[in-house]
Scaffold this active site. Structure first.
Site: not given
Length: 556
Positions: A29, A98, A200, A257, A329-330
């Site tokens: 969090d 993001d 993104d 991105e 993270h991807d």
């Protein structure tokens, strides 16, 4: 190239769900991030990119946003976000959020209104078309498998487009009202003191219109979206408008991105007054990927790895900065993907860090990378959380692989590898939470964790601190930030080496194999600035490099 405030910074990506849990509910969090700001400051971080924390049904881990003006209760409150921005500012750190605006959640009020009245104002916020059974406007395949077209809830005579999950309807950027709403939200956050955004999937905002079919590459009769994106023209018009009406007004940082920018478009993307401050260099992560699925992907070799970097640097020249990564993270954990099996050791992890970190551009570190977190290995199907991995498992089985073979294939690429909780110490759940973690902790947390490495001067964490300190050192910063990248011994097998030439001549060199290598330098060594071994075997200008040895040398 105009010099910008962010050029000499070091960035760090936080996947908040897995970073640090402050209240024991098993989910990381915002208060957890606040509690770890001093750790990040001590590491040397200047910019923090926080993956989505907006309200969301979490069909795609928060990248399906139902309210762009608030914080999901799982992560805290809007006041927590404001506190995070304030606390970061006290430490001279910048927060990025993001920006996910190719699509929203199907639970966003815009889409709910569109479902009620597809022909009304909000119906035009999305791509909604009439529907006939067995027919679709085009044969595009969603990134998560299946057609991009889905029947509209409450109205089966209509269908809507989603290039990602079916709960992520695409926003219609052709509609100026959509763009106006998006720009208003961007400025609302920047006015709160946000340092900027990571943007993104932004190339997807421009669709090929009118719709058309492309050659199918699988038995499903569908085509890879890359064909459509390569055919679509005019995304720059949208991006320029966004830049002019938001980022430029605030002198904020924006990193895109962007997987498939055409070479002649690079100046418009990241040149002086470009759409973005920077874009990620995905050349190494994209190399060897296949439209057929993960089963057809080929792992990159050390020689291919270095060529990806060198070719990227040649394309961009001095027009702007890439943002350099080895993981996010991807993607799977970089050390598990790029290093050969015998290189998955402390020396190998340090070498991989050196080779990417000192490349020209802005270095991004993904949470846990600084301690060398690794892939999970092969998991039972029921323990996999990543929706793309589950889809690819089925793709493997459909292609004729056994369930065991399919699991082995998806284990290498699954996004779960990067999303396991950060390993803070050797206590239960790696010190991430006092509750039950939302995703399993990597079992190796007792050996790989922050606390153990903070107490070890030879650790990977200590090495990352040294790298960051060197990049910021007043004697070398000018060269490491702005100096040219000039490959050295480019054709040498399993050797990646390059000069950073500016005020000084620095040589970054890595032996990308287990076996030693002998290298003759172009001039003598003035100073050894970084070495992942305690010693250097040198005779005149000839070096004997140990297994996975990495060096940063100042040459005469």
């Amino acid at each position: 190239m105009e010099r910008k405030w962010w050029h000499d910074k070091v960035a760090y990506q936080i996947y908040p769900k897995s970073f640090y849990d402050s209240n024991g509910d098993g989910i990381g969090d915002l208060q957890g991030i606040i509690q770890k700001l001093d750790y990040l400051k001590a590491l040397g971080i200047d910019i923090l990119w926080i993956s989505p924390v907006y309200p969301s049904p979490f069909a795609d881990q928060g990248y399906d946003i139902s309210d762009y003006y608030n914080i999901d209760p799982a992560f805290g409150t809007l006041e927590d976000m404001e506190q995070l921005i304030s606390e970061a500012k006290k430490r001279e750190m910048y927060i990025l959020m993001d920006l996910v605006v190719n699509h929203c959640s199907d639970e966003h009020e815009w889409f709910e209104k569109a479902c009620e009245d597809p022909d009304g104002e909000y119906g035009n916020f999305f791509y909604i078309e009439d529907r006939k059974e067995g027919e679709t406007p085009c044969n595009w395949r969603s990134y998560f498998g299946g057609s991009v077209w889905e029947p509209l809830p409450k109205n089966p005579d209509k269908q809507y487009m989603h290039v990602f999950h079916k709960k992520q309807p695409d926003l219609n950027w052709e509609n100026p009202k959509v763009r106006e709403e998006i720009f208003k939200n961007i400025n609302w956050w920047l006015d709160k003191g946000l340092g900027g955004f990571r943007i993104d999937a932004i190339i997807n905002i421009k669709k090929k219109l009118p719709y058309k079919n492309y050659p199918s590459d699988r038995e499903d009769g569908l085509c890879d979206l890359a064909l459509m994106l390569a055919d679509a023209q005019g995304v720059g018009d949208f991006l320029k408008e966004m830049h002019e009406k938001t980022f430029k007004l605030h002198d904020s940082f924006a990193v895109g991105e962007v997987f498939n920018a055409k070479e002649d478009e690079l100046p418009a993307f990241i040149g002086n007054d470009g759409y973005f401050s920077s874009i990620f260099d995905f050349s190494t992560t994209s190399y060897g990927k296949s439209d057929k699925g993960w089963y057809d992907c080929r792992r990159i070799t050390p020689d291919e790895y270095k060529e990806c970097y060198f070719q990227s640097q040649e394309k961009i020249g001095d027009m702007g900065f890439y943002s350099n990564i080895i993981e996010n993270h991807d993607e799977p954990r970089g050390v598990s993907y790029y290093l050969p099996e015998d290189g998955l050791c402390l020396e190998g992890k340090k070498m991989l860090a050196v080779l990417y970190f000192f490349m020209r551009g802005l270095p991004f570190i993904y949470q846990g990378q600084e301690i060398g977190m690794e892939n999970l290995g092969i998991l039972p199907l029921e323990q996999i959380d990543d929706i793309s991995a589950l889809d690819q498992y089925q793709v493997c089985v459909d292609a004729g692989f056994t369930p065991e073979e399919a699991l082995k294939i998806v284990s290498l690429y699954s996004r779960d590898n990067a999303r396991t909780p950060v390993q803070w110490d050797s206590s239960p759940n790696a010190g991430f939470t006092t509750g039950i973690p939302w995703l399993m902790v990597n079992p190796n947390y007792r050996e790989i964790n922050v606390k153990a490495q903070e107490q070890d001067k030879n650790s990977l964490l200590s090495f990352y601190k040294q790298m960051i300190s060197l990049r910021k050192n007043k004697d070398y910063k000018e060269t490491l930030v702005y100096g040219d990248v000039i490959p050295f011994e480019r054709k040498r097998h399993n050797l990646m080496a390059y000069h950073r030439k500016g005020e000084k001549d620095l040589l970054i060199i890595g032996n990308f194999q287990k076996e030693p290598q002998t290298v003759t330098l172009p001039s003598s060594v003035k100073r050894v600035l970084l070495n992942n071994y305690p010693q250097l075997s040198q005779e005149g200008n000839t070096l004997q490099l140990c297994s996975y040895q990495a060096l940063v040398l100042e040459l005469v």
